[in-house]
Design a protein around this motif. Structure first.
Motif, PDB file in Angstrom:
ATOM      1  N   VAL A   1       0.433   4.018  -2.782  1.00  0.00           N
ATOM      2  CA  VAL A   1       0.093   5.405  -2.458  1.00  0.00           C
ATOM      3  C   VAL A   1       1.093   6.363  -3.068  1.00  0.00           C
ATOM      4  CG1 VAL A   1       0.251   6.985  -0.508  1.00  0.00           C
ATOM      5  CG2 VAL A   1      -1.362   5.111  -0.440  1.00  0.00           C
ATOM      6  N   SER A   2       2.326   5.973  -3.112  1.00  0.00           N
ATOM      7  CA  SER A   2       3.305   6.877  -3.731  1.00  0.00           C
ATOM      8  C   SER A   2       3.028   7.032  -5.208  1.00  0.00           C
ATOM      9  CB  SER A   2       4.724   6.369  -3.480  1.00  0.00           C
ATOM     10  OG  SER A   2       4.847   5.032  -3.899  1.00  0.00           O
TER      11      SER A   2
ATOM     12  N   PRO B   1       0.817  -1.216   0.000  1.00  0.00           N
ATOM     13  CA  PRO B   1       0.000   0.000   0.000  1.00  0.00           C
ATOM     14  C   PRO B   1       0.848   1.263   0.000  1.00  0.00           C
ATOM     15  CG  PRO B   1      -0.779  -1.522   1.666  1.00  0.00           C
ATOM     16  CD  PRO B   1       0.489  -2.075   1.129  1.00  0.00           C
TER      17      PRO B   1
ATOM     18  N   PHE C   1      -2.771   6.267   5.891  1.00  0.00           N
ATOM     19  CA  PHE C   1      -3.147   6.199   4.477  1.00  0.00           C
ATOM     20  C   PHE C   1      -4.333   7.084   4.186  1.00  0.00           C
ATOM     21  CE2 PHE C   1      -0.119   3.572   2.704  1.00  0.00           C
ATOM     22  CZ  PHE C   1       0.124   2.455   3.451  1.00  0.00           C
TER      23      PHE C   1
ATOM     24  N   LEU D   1       0.108   6.809  -6.461  1.00  0.00           N
ATOM     25  CA  LEU D   1      -1.088   7.654  -6.471  1.00  0.00           C
ATOM     26  C   LEU D   1      -0.715   9.128  -6.369  1.00  0.00           C
ATOM     27  CD1 LEU D   1      -4.193   7.873  -6.377  1.00  0.00           C
ATOM     28  CD2 LEU D   1      -4.049   7.636  -3.923  1.00  0.00           C
ATOM     29  N   LEU D   2       0.201   9.419  -5.510  1.00  0.00           N
ATOM     30  CA  LEU D   2       0.627  10.804  -5.363  1.00  0.00           C
ATOM     31  C   LEU D   2       1.216  11.339  -6.665  1.00  0.00           C
ATOM     32  CD1 LEU D   2       2.169  10.663  -1.798  1.00  0.00           C
ATOM     33  CD2 LEU D   2       0.266  12.084  -2.541  1.00  0.00           C
TER      34      LEU D   2
ATOM     35  N   VAL E   1      -4.576  13.799  -1.420  1.00  0.00           N
ATOM     36  CA  VAL E   1      -4.707  13.611  -2.869  1.00  0.00           C
ATOM     37  C   VAL E   1      -6.054  14.114  -3.333  1.00  0.00           C
ATOM     38  CG1 VAL E   1      -5.050  11.806  -4.572  1.00  0.00           C
ATOM     39  CG2 VAL E   1      -3.088  11.717  -3.047  1.00  0.00           C
TER      40      VAL E   1
ATOM     41  N   VAL F   1      -3.206  10.511   3.632  1.00  0.00           N
ATOM     42  CA  VAL F   1      -2.587  10.684   2.322  1.00  0.00           C
ATOM     43  C   VAL F   1      -3.656  10.791   1.256  1.00  0.00           C
ATOM     44  CG1 VAL F   1      -1.119   9.600   0.613  1.00  0.00           C
ATOM     45  CG2 VAL F   1      -0.515   9.467   3.032  1.00  0.00           C
ATOM     46  N   ILE F   2      -4.594   9.904   1.311  1.00  0.00           N
ATOM     47  CA  ILE F   2      -5.666   9.924   0.316  1.00  0.00           C
ATOM     48  C   ILE F   2      -6.433  11.236   0.405  1.00  0.00           C
ATOM     49  CG2 ILE F   2      -7.716   8.756  -0.504  1.00  0.00           C
ATOM     50  CD1 ILE F   2      -5.303   7.085  -0.899  1.00  0.00           C
TER      51      ILE F   2
END
Lengths: 177, 691, 108
Positions: free
Chosen positions: A154-155, A150, C72, A157-158, C79, C75-76
């Motif tokens: 996520v990275s 994950p 997480f 995603l960023l 985003v 972070v989301i």
């Protein structure tokens, strides 16, 4: 003592949330949100989550809210004058009633579940580990071993988000402003 | 116990050959349609030539122009071949049957199990026994002759191949009817002949009224079929089987073991008799047969004279113990037969259409057969069935020849002196008329006399029926020779400038000759008992004895008539026939003036007679009318309001609902969000609730 | 701190419902986005409360699933806020407005 701080902070968070929802000026909404975030960070700390409290302040209050602020300023929405024209808190009575209903039921469910279904813990809480529940070391260990996938996702995603934001907000070539 | 012989598979070819022939003819018909293009079969075809070597510039019964048959012409040899081989095989089977000793009286063909109901099996199997032997020979033999004839008659018809397809199909169904060993197979054939009758009556449906006639025949048959089914249900209930010989064999035992069964047997017999009435055009279900003359004449000859209408008689003889168990029922059957014979006889007196005379005559003769059945003279009924098949088919085919030569004129008032133009038709027709009217030494004389003698011998209430029978015999002779006189004698009442009547082709006259021979010689099948022994009297009775014995036993044999009485009855019959034939002939040999005078004197009575005592009008008024009104009501109310309302209402509801839902697509994101939130809350509530 | 975890959940519920109300009611798109953040925070609080609950139940053994997940989520949320605000900018550029009322483009 810690309990008292918790309840005070909880009150602050809730009041600040109300403020977010009811403020006329979006700037005020942001400041209220900021307050709420700080209160929450305190609560996290009290609950034993040090790292996360820090992350909350760093990322939420320090990055996301700043982003909001930038956008509001960029769009000149902070001006007082256009406010009355642009924004109203409640515009439909019917919508407000329904909203209260929905939100109220959500609250009710949550509270019901919280108070009925959550098992009660012993009055005297056993001692938490030295570093708190989410000590940085432990967190990092977990993050880079068990939750590596994950993390990497996520990275990516960023990265994608960065690209997306660029594309979305880009000014059209030779087009309208 | 009948010997089941494994190598009798060839028996199955008897019904199957016509079936295959029918399929082939059907294919040929489709090919013909394709080659003609546009699937059109209206008059004139598509410019195909009229270059037949034969002489038919026009057709009786319809006014289609001649159309070349093309590949469809193959249907004729195919169909005839199927019939011919079937006949030969039937002959072989009967010969084989005849060679068996008296104890073994039937040959069973291999059977396939069709349905296993758990209580009793329903097989497809055929049996040739003494009775079905007679029937199968008549069906295939007379059928073959009529097929040959039809080749000449239907020449130039656009539906040539289709006709033979239907005809062969009919023969198949009829054979299944008479050969089947159980009631289910019989019923399949029963329905099959009804279907083919419908198809063939309405063969020229473009004209309109044949289609209606076909429908009328079918519906009336259906009424009978309903009774038939109820009767067969009762038989299953009573005997637990549908095998015909089993049922016939068990009746006596059932009666002796369970006296209460007599009533149930009565009801079952009554129901089956009802079915027979529908199929064999007995009162009150006979009005379809005169209308059925709308079909081509070979159809009238085959179906409505020789075979299909005799199915009811066959059924009653096949299950004769069932009916004989109730003397009351027997008397009812006899009464219905006598009544039918009389009503039809009076109606035939005043008909102008030659085919209608023959149609009512058929109904009348069928009435005689049922009268015979009702007196317990089962073999006599079959004997009359056979002779009637010969001379009635002969008469119909002759009438067809007349109509054919008269360029589709059927009104006898417009004929006359045709013996000069159609000598062969004339001679054979006279033979048939002689047989029908019961002139001495013809086949019809012997068979009719036998029936009357048996009726007389029964005594009691049967004396009245005998009286009706002898009066009807007089009527028969009268209308028959009236028909002959009007058609073949007297002044020519047609326009000679317009057309010249002509003799028909040999394809048509040859069968006439064969049938005429049979009509003369057929009497030998069963000379009266009083005849000297070297002539082998009552041969048919002896032949059929194994089948008819149980019934006769149950009913109790009638007192045998003293020889003198029988000779008197014979003489009386001959006298009546001769006198009335002579009277009619002389009254009409100069033309239809008597007819016209009669009509003028009492038009009401004339109308009453000519319309079968108004029974048809009665049906139209009291049955068809209300049913039609009911149909309209149902269509308007139930179909229109209820069902249409339901369907349209559903559509309307969908539409209006959709329009209301459309307002939800307001585009306002906040509303969407609110809806999502509401549903989420609902789900959350449900989840919590179900813990 | 010996506050029972249920109280933490109650606070989370409150925050969430307030955020939801704001999400449905406010016209300004940016404020709506802020309400989303509020709801996400409430979720975070729930996760942590549960983690605490488990930790206490297992006698001090730290349950890390809660904080990790909360991480997480943060972070989301970042985003999502970024992309959402980019959209707001694009919207403003085209329509000169940030009011939800005036952007009913999905209307039939």
């Amino acid at each position: 003592m810690a309990n008292l701080i918790f309840y005070v902070m909880a009150l602050v968070a809730v009041v600040a949330a109300l403020g977010v929802v009811s403020a006329r000026n979006p700037m005020m909404s942001i400041l209220a949100l900021l307050t709420s975030f700080f209160a929450l960070a305190t609560i996290y700390l009290l609950a034993g989550f040090q790292t996360l409290a820090a992350v909350q302040i760093l990322v939420y209050a320090g990055a996301i809210l700043v982003l909001f602020l930038f956008v509001i300023m960029l769009l000149n929405l902070a001006d007082v004058k256009p406010l009355a024209r642009i924004d109203l808190v409640l515009f439909h009575e019917r919508k407000a009633i329904w909203t209260m209903l929905v939100a109220g039921s959500l609250l009710g469910i949550g509270a019901f579940v919280a108070l009925q279904a959550v098992p009660v813990v012993a009055a005297s809480a056993p001692a938490l580990p030295d570093q708190g529940i989410d000590g940085l070391q432990a967190l990092a260990d977990a993050m880079f071993s068990r939750y590596l996938l994950p993390f990497e996702a996520v990275s990516v995603l960023l990265l994608a988000t960065a690209v997306a934001v660029l594309v979305l907000a880009k000014r059209k070539r030779g087009g309208a402003r | 116990m009948p010997p089941t012989q494994a190598d009798l598979v060839w028996m199955w070819w008897i019904p199957l050959l016509p079936l295959i022939g029918s399929a082939v003819c059907g294919i040929l018909h489709l090919l013909t349609l394709r080659s003609r293009g546009a699937w059109a079969h209206k008059a004139g075809g598509h410019g195909h030539g009229h270059d037949h070597g034969h002489d038919d510039a026009g057709h009786a019964d319809h006014d289609h122009a001649s159309v070349e048959a093309g590949i469809g012409a193959l249907a004729y040899p195919v169909a005839v071949l199927a019939m011919a081989v079937s006949f030969v095989l039937a002959l072989a089977a009967v010969v084989q049957l005849g060679s068996l000793s008296d104890i073994a009286v039937s040959i069973e063909g291999p059977a396939w199990q069709w349905i296993d109901t758990g209580v009793f099996p329903i097989d497809i199997s055929i049996v040739i026994d003494r009775l079905s032997a007679v029937m199968v020979l008549i069906v295939t033999g007379v059928g073959l002759l009529i097929h040959v004839y039809a080749g000449g008659y239907m020449k130039g018809d656009p539906g040539f191949a289709k006709f033979f397809a239907y005809l062969n199909l009919f023969v198949f169904a009829m054979l299944m009817l008479v050969l089947s060993s159980n009631l289910v197979g019989l019923f399949v054939g029963w329905e099959g002949v009804g279907l083919c009758s419908y198809l063939l009556i309405g063969f020229w449906y473009e004209k309109g009224w044949p289609a209606e006639a076909g429908q009328k025949a079918f519906v009336m048959n259906r009424i009978g079929d309903a009774c038939f089914l109820v009767g067969s249900f009762l038989l299953v209930h009573l005997f637990g089987t549908l095998d015909l010989s089993d049922i016939a064999g068990s009746v006596a035992g059932k009666l002796s073991s369970d006296p209460g069964a007599q009533f149930e047997l009565l009801i079952a017999g009554l129901c089956l008799f009802g079915g027979a009435c529908g199929k064999s055009a007995q009162f009150p279900l006979f009005t379809w047969l005169p209308d059925a003359m709308a079909g081509p004449t070979p159809v009238s000859a085959l179906i409505h004279a020789a075979t299909m209408v005799t199915a009811g008689v066959y059924l009653l003889v096949r299950l004769n113990p069932l009916f004989a168990a109730n003397p009351t029922l027997m008397f009812v059957i006899a009464c219905v037969g006598a009544l039918t014979a009389f009503i039809a006889g009076t109606t035939a007196l005043v008909q102008r259409d030659i085919k209608k005379v023959l149609a009512y005559s058929t109904v009348s003769q069928l009435g005689y057969m049922f009268l015979a059945l009702g007196t317990g003279a089962f073999a006599s009924a079959i004997f009359h069935l056979a002779t009637h098949a010969f001379f009635k088919a002969l008469l119909f085919l002759g009438a067809g020849s007349v109509i054919h030569g008269m360029h589709h004129e059927q009104d006898m008032h417009k004929m006359g002196n045709l013996r000069r133009y159609m000598p062969q038709t004339f001679l054979t027709f006279v033979v048939g008329a002689a047989a029908l009217s019961g002139l001495p030494l013809m086949s019809g004389f012997f068979s009719k006399d036998e029936i009357l003698a048996h009726t007389f011998a029964r005594g009691g209430g049967y004396y009245a029926l005998w009286l009706i029978g002898i009066v009807t015999a007089a009527l028969t002779a009268f209308y028959t020779w009236r028909m002959v006189a009007l058609t073949f004698f007297g002044p020519e009442r047609f326009d000679k400038a317009k057309f010249q009547p002509h003799e028909s082709s040999s394809l048509m006259t040859l069968p006439l000759l064969v049938l005429a021979a049979l009509a003369i010689l057929g009497g030998a099948l069963s000379f009266p008992a009083v005849f000297p022994a070297f002539l082998q009297p009552e041969y048919m009775h002896d032949w059929l004895r194994p089948v008819t014995e149980p019934g006769v036993e149950l009913l109790g044999a009638a007192h045998p008539l003293p020889h003198s009485t029988e000779w008197i009855l014979l003489a009386l019959g001959a006298l009546v026939a001769l006198v009335f034939a002579h009277t009619a002939f002389h009254r009409f040999k100069h033309g239809p003036q008597t007819d016209l005078a009669t009509f003028e004197r009492s038009p009401l009575r004339a109308r009453f007679l000519s319309e079968a005592w108004g029974i048809d009008a009665l049906y139209t008024r009291f049955v068809v009318g209300p049913v039609r009104v009911l149909g309209l009501v149902v269509a308007a109310l139930i179909d229109g309001t209820l069902i249409d309302g339901f369907v349209n209402g559903a559509a309307q509801a969908a539409l209006s609902g959709g329009m209301r839902l459309r307002r939800m697509t307001s585009g306002s994101i906040a509303t969407y969000g609110l809806w999502m939130g509401a549903v989420t809350a609902l789900i959350a509530i449900l989840l919590v609730w179900n813990r | 701190m010996s506050v029972p975890p249920s109280h933490l959940f109650v606070v989370a519920a409150l925050l969430f419902s307030i955020g939801a109300a704001g999400f449905f009611l406010r016209r300004n798109v940016i404020v709506v986005l802020m309400c989303i953040e509020l709801m996400l925070n409430a979720a975070n609080l729930s996760f942590l409360a549960a983690s605490r609950m488990h930790t206490l139940a297992h006698g001090g053994q730290p349950d890390l699933q809660g904080p990790i997940f909360a991480l997480f989520v943060i972070v989301i949320a970042a985003v999502e806020a970024a992309v959402g605000l980019a959209l707001v900018i694009a919207l403003y550029r085209n329509k000169q407005t940030v009011s939800l009322d005036e952007v009913a483009e999905l209307k039939d």
